[in-house]
Design an enzyme around this catalytic site. Structure first.
Site, PDB file in Angstrom:
ATOM      1  N   GLU A 243       0.843  -1.206   0.000  1.00  0.00           N
ATOM      2  CA  GLU A 243       0.000   0.000   0.000  1.00  0.00           C
ATOM      3  C   GLU A 243       0.873   1.248   0.000  1.00  0.00           C
ATOM      4  OE1 GLU A 243      -2.848  -0.811  -0.800  1.00  0.00           O
ATOM      5  OE2 GLU A 243      -2.830  -2.895  -0.104  1.00  0.00           O
TER       6      GLU A 243
ATOM      7  N   HIS B  87       2.132   1.940  -3.469  1.00  0.00           N
ATOM      8  CA  HIS B  87       1.098   2.510  -4.345  1.00  0.00           C
ATOM      9  C   HIS B  87       1.142   4.042  -4.378  1.00  0.00           C
ATOM     10  CE1 HIS B  87      -1.359  -0.553  -6.121  1.00  0.00           C
ATOM     11  NE2 HIS B  87      -1.821  -1.079  -5.000  1.00  0.00           N
TER      12      HIS B  87
HETATM   13  N1  TRP Z   1      -6.119  -1.521  -4.427  1.00  0.00           N
HETATM   14  C1  TRP Z   1      -6.165  -2.477  -3.363  1.00  0.00           C
HETATM   15  C2  TRP Z   1      -4.783  -3.137  -3.318  1.00  0.00           C
HETATM   16  O1  TRP Z   1      -3.828  -2.560  -3.010  1.00  0.00           O
HETATM   17  C3  TRP Z   1      -7.141  -3.558  -3.526  1.00  0.00           C
HETATM   18  C4  TRP Z   1      -8.582  -3.256  -3.589  1.00  0.00           C
HETATM   19  C5  TRP Z   1      -9.350  -3.113  -4.656  1.00  0.00           C
HETATM   20  C6  TRP Z   1      -9.470  -3.337  -2.537  1.00  0.00           C
HETATM   21  N2  TRP Z   1     -10.664  -3.076  -4.340  1.00  0.00           N
HETATM   22  C7  TRP Z   1     -10.763  -3.242  -3.041  1.00  0.00           C
HETATM   23  C8  TRP Z   1      -9.284  -3.495  -1.187  1.00  0.00           C
HETATM   24  C9  TRP Z   1     -11.875  -3.330  -2.238  1.00  0.00           C
HETATM   25  C10 TRP Z   1     -10.380  -3.560  -0.384  1.00  0.00           C
HETATM   26  C11 TRP Z   1     -11.668  -3.491  -0.902  1.00  0.00           C
HETATM   27  O2  TRP Z   1      -4.544  -4.221  -3.669  1.00  0.00           O
HETATM   28 ZN    ZN Z   2      -2.614  -2.979  -4.792  1.00  0.00          ZN
END
Ligand code: TRP
Ligand code: ZN
Length: 868
Positions: free
Chosen positions: A304, A307
């Protein structure tokens, strides 16, 4: 105006990548005012918008009670807009405008855990990919970036009021209510918006970046969990340093907050400056958290955090590009984790996940390219293919380029695209430009589905002293993606002297077009071969070292050659791969187990001493599920279970006192290094379970003592598994003790559910008892996953009474939490490989549930798997 013609907003149809169109309006700034009350929440928003393309002003919104819309201070009448269940379309709008809306929403009854929802007493958001439209009307798509100011207001019983960015102001509204105003200076898409309202404690620290910015770090959790936040905090600081050192990327805000939530659909979410985490991915303490889970916490924290640059500052143009941020970020977190423990073991663990989840997904009805070109429900595409295969594609390019060129490539990407919403092509183009190496052929990996098969054939010429490897690749076309082209495959090779076990120095003819470095060759055609010269004797070859490409390798190894590699390969990953390949042959092709046993006897004692964690992995036996994924028809779960336990019996007996002697020689408490202690604990637990298969009288006493004496949950659970799964007389007692100790620790209690659901001879009645236990909770995905995960680890049970359980659950979740409902069903996607009559029974169960399904999530998955 024809709303249905706009592919981005058509609710029940497939969306196509080729139909992408720029948004008609940009949002220059957003002001949100969120007022939380017990039985509703008011969301007022002010958007300053500017036209950038032809077409109507489209605001997406779902389940919002619209109270008022204004443009430039004028209230709109119903005749001035069109409102349906998905969007608000406003006609005849000026070039530049101020749009104000007021809506009511209901987080207190939101069970989907998407948008703003209430988890226990905590209000939190989850907006990726399309949750923001459940908070307010907005052009909710990742290519609309804006600057957010957020006012959060709530009762004072909720002292914590958080949103992205910097706290501008905090104050009282009246005697019972208060507010906070937050401003996020960085432009971001709406899916990265977050806010939190509740009563939480906080762990604070700080980090000074390479640029000298002093960043306040805060992890929010319920009071009693604060002591479990230290490992995550250390991992966060480590990640921040790692990204500076390896990618030259420092953090860009003055604060970084993490909030732990127990009801969460996935692992964690990278909201700008305000990550929201499943408690399972942030809380870590050896008393409550297994070693595997601790490793996962560290990698998700890193994921995270990473990101922030790969995802947030540079985001995706549209959701087809999801793999752009996820594949790259997973590759980055895997590389980070390789620095935390033995790199070979990290690679083994990552490839295990790939082979046991992504390969089967890609070989079945849910197969899709890492960048799909169409979907119905984007939530169904947060898959092993997008994440794990996506990571492998980046790894292949990084491997080919080598450190310096890869860094030049990523530098170029950040230089070109910071602040933008981009595509996979932009990434490949930047990486190529920065490194000076044309990587455009790798786009095929992103655009094509299926695991390529790499066929290799070897010829040794004793007179010429040459060794030739011939390569051929084959790709499995499917109806949706018919014509596939050869992909670039980096092949890492080592040759060993069969007598001495030493590695030969390689001299090769340059038959490949790209000779990267000795031992690494780029194979990018349908067929090609390479000749090694000056090879004194017929060598033992080791192919795809470190798993240099995500392909199915077909090579006619002899069992002896595999046993040789178990003993002599210096690449820990390929040493492990040799154990797995040999075991696959023994289990599925009926080869004798002797060569495996001999290799273990020769190899293990030294590895146990030197690298206990690697030793524990060398004892992996492919799971029943993994073996099943290699069987394409007439699959009998009972048969696979029987041959696997037969092998384990054989190995257990053949190794004699090895298990007990090793067990007694290990003392993880004496190890100061976490990874060393983790290795010893893993080994101890494996030793216990091998001893249990030998019906060793002592083993249950040893296990019970380990369960009772240790404070470390990895040791306690390892022992509890042996007691429960082998029906030891102490099992009931131990389960009761564990329950009493951990009943108020949800994550530890998940393990208690999991162990019982994973009993090899679980009955339907026992499953029902777990699913109706007072602590079972359909509102908490972690608890559902604990039971389903345990159940699914035993395919004999999962494919009998488990099917009905899964189907009923999916039907319930279809309404309450379709994201989780859909994921449950994905586990049934290989129904068509089953032997009759099971095959027909499962098919019938799936067909029976279909008419009652309403959500796009579950119906898309169900129709794909029924089309197998
Ligand atoms: N983007 C998040 C990750 O780092 C993942 C993610 C996408 C997510 N949709 C979600 C997390 C819904 C929790 C609920 O991987
Ligand atoms: Zn991710």
């Amino acid at each position: 105006m024809n709303i249905a013609a706009n592919p981005v907003v058509q609710a029940d149809e497939t969306v196509y990548l080729k139909d992408y169109q720029k948004p008609t309006y940009l949002v220059e700034s957003v002001h949100l005012d969120i007022q939380v009350f017990d039985d509703y929440t008011i969301v007022n928003s002010v958007l300053h918008m500017q036209r950038q393309a032809e077409g109507p002003l489209v605001l997406l919104g779902r389940e919002l009670e619209l109270k008022c819309v204004k443009i430039n201070d004028d209230v709109l009448s119903e005749a001035q807009y069109q409102l349906d269940t998905e969007q608000l379309v406003i006609l005849n709008t000026p070039e530049k405008l101020k749009l104000e809306t007021s809506v009511h929403i209901h987080p207190e009854t939101n069970t989907m855990l998407e948008g703003l929802y209430k988890a226990g007493d905590l209000f939190v958001t989850q907006n990726e990919p399309e949750g923001f439209r459940k908070i307010t009307f907005y052009p909710d798509r990742p290519d609309v970036l804006s600057v957010f100011t957020t006012r959060v207001e709530a009762d004072k019983k909720y002292p914590i009021l958080l949103a992205n960015g910097n706290l501008l102001e905090k104050g009282e509204v009246n005697a019972t209510r208060h507010y906070a105003i937050w401003e996020d200076p960085t432009k971001k898409p709406a899916y990265l918006f977050a806010c939190v309202v509740g009563d939480l404690a906080v762990l604070k620290d700080h980090y000074v970046t390479s640029e000298g910015r002093d960043v306040a770090l805060e992890i929010y959790a319920i009071e009693k969990d604060i002591p479990k936040c230290h490992i995550a905090m250390e991992a966060l600081k480590h990640s921040m340093r790692w990204d500076e050192e390896h990618y030259g990327l420092p953090y860009d805000l003055d604060n970084y907050m993490i909030v732990a939530v127990s009801q969460f659909n996935m692992g964690a979410m990278e909201n700008k400056g305000l990550n929201i985490f499943n408690t399972a991915c942030v809380l870590a303490d050896e008393e409550y958290t297994t070693d595997g889970a601790i490793m996962r916490v560290q990698s998700v924290i890193a994921h995270e955090y990473f990101h922030n640059w790969t995802g947030n500052r540079i985001t995706c143009r549209d959701w087809f590009q999801l793999c752009l941020k996820e594949g790259l970020t997973v590759f980055r977190d895997q590389s980070f984790s390789e620095d935390l423990q033995s790199a070979a073991v990290q690679r083994i663990d990552d490839v295990s996940v790939l082979k046991s989840h992504q390969f089967p997904e890609d070989a079945g009805p849910l197969s899709h390219p890492p960048r799909p070109d169409h979907f119905v429900e984007i939530n169904n595409f947060y898959t092993a293919t997008v994440y794990e295969k996506g990571a492998e594609i980046n790894r292949m390019m990084a491997t080919l380029l080598g450190k310096a060129k890869y860094r030049a490539g990523t530098d170029e990407y950040f230089r070109r695209h910071d602040g933008q919403a981009v595509t996979v092509e932009d990434w490949i183009t930047s990486l190529s430009a920065g490194s000076g190496v044309d990587l455009s052929a790798f786009l095929r990996w992103y655009n094509q589905p299926g695991t390529p098969t790499l066929h290799v054939h070897a010829d040794y010429d004793a007179t010429a002293k040459t060794y030739q490897l011939s390569f051929k690749q084959s790709l499995k076309a499917n109806a949706k993606y018919p014509d596939l082209k050869a992909v670039p495959i980096p092949v890492a090779v080592a040759l060993f002297n069969p007598n001495t076990g030493e590695q030969y120095t390689l001299h090769s003819s340059d038959l490949f077009e790209n000779h990267v470095q000795d031992g690494m060759y780029l194979f990018d055609q349908d067929e090609a071969s390479i000749v090694f010269t000056d090879v004194a004797q017929a060598p033992v070859v080791s192919l795809l070292r470190n798993f240099s490409a995500p392909v199915n390798l077909v090579f006619d190894y002899s069992d002896d050659a595999l046993a040789f590699l178990i003993q002599h390969e210096t690449n820990g990953f390929n040493q492990w791969q040799a154990t797995q390949t040999l075991l696959e042959r023994i289990l599925l092709n009926g080869h004798a187990a002797q060569s495996y046993i001999d290799a273990l006897k020769h190899t293990l004692p030294a590895v146990v001493k030197k690298d206990p964690l690697l030793a524990s992995r060398l004892l992996d036996v492919p799971s029943e599920n993994y073996l099943a994924s290699l069987i394409d028809n007439n699959y009998s779960p009972e048969h696979v279970k029987a041959i696997r336990s037969q092998l384990i019996q054989t190995v257990a007996e053949a190794m004699g006192e090895f298990w007990k002697d090793t067990y007694k020689s290990l003392d993880p408490a004496k190890q100061s290094e976490f990874s060393q202690a983790m290795g010893e604990r893993a080994l101890k637990n494996i030793m216990l379970s091998y001893m249990a298969t030998q019906k060793d009288k002592e083993v249950f006493d040893l296990a019970f003592a380990q369960f009772s004496d240790s404070k470390n949950i990895t040791e306690r659970l390892g022992a509890l598994k042996v007691l429960v799964w082998y029906d030891a007389p102490q099992a009931t007692d131990a389960l009761a003790t564990f329950y009493t100790r951990f009943k108020d620790e949800p994550l530890a209690l998940d393990q208690w559910f999991m162990i019982q659901a994973a009993h090899p001879n679980l009955t339907e009645a026992q499953l029902k008892a777990l699913a109706t236990h007072p602590d079972y909770d359909l509102g908490t995905p972690n608890r559902i996953r604990a039971v389903i995960g345990g159940l699914n680890s035993r395919p004999v049970n999962a494919w009998s009474f488990g099917v009905q359980h899964a189907v009923e659950l999916a039907k319930y979740l279809d309404e309450k939490n379709p994201i989780i409902g859909s994921r449950l069903l994905q586990a049934l996607s290989r129904w068509y490989t089953l032997a009759e009559p099971k095959r027909s029974e499962v098919l019938q169960a799936l067909k029976d549930v279909q008419p009652s399904i309403r959500s796009k999530n579950v119906s898309e998955t169900l129709s794909s798997i029924l089309n197998a």
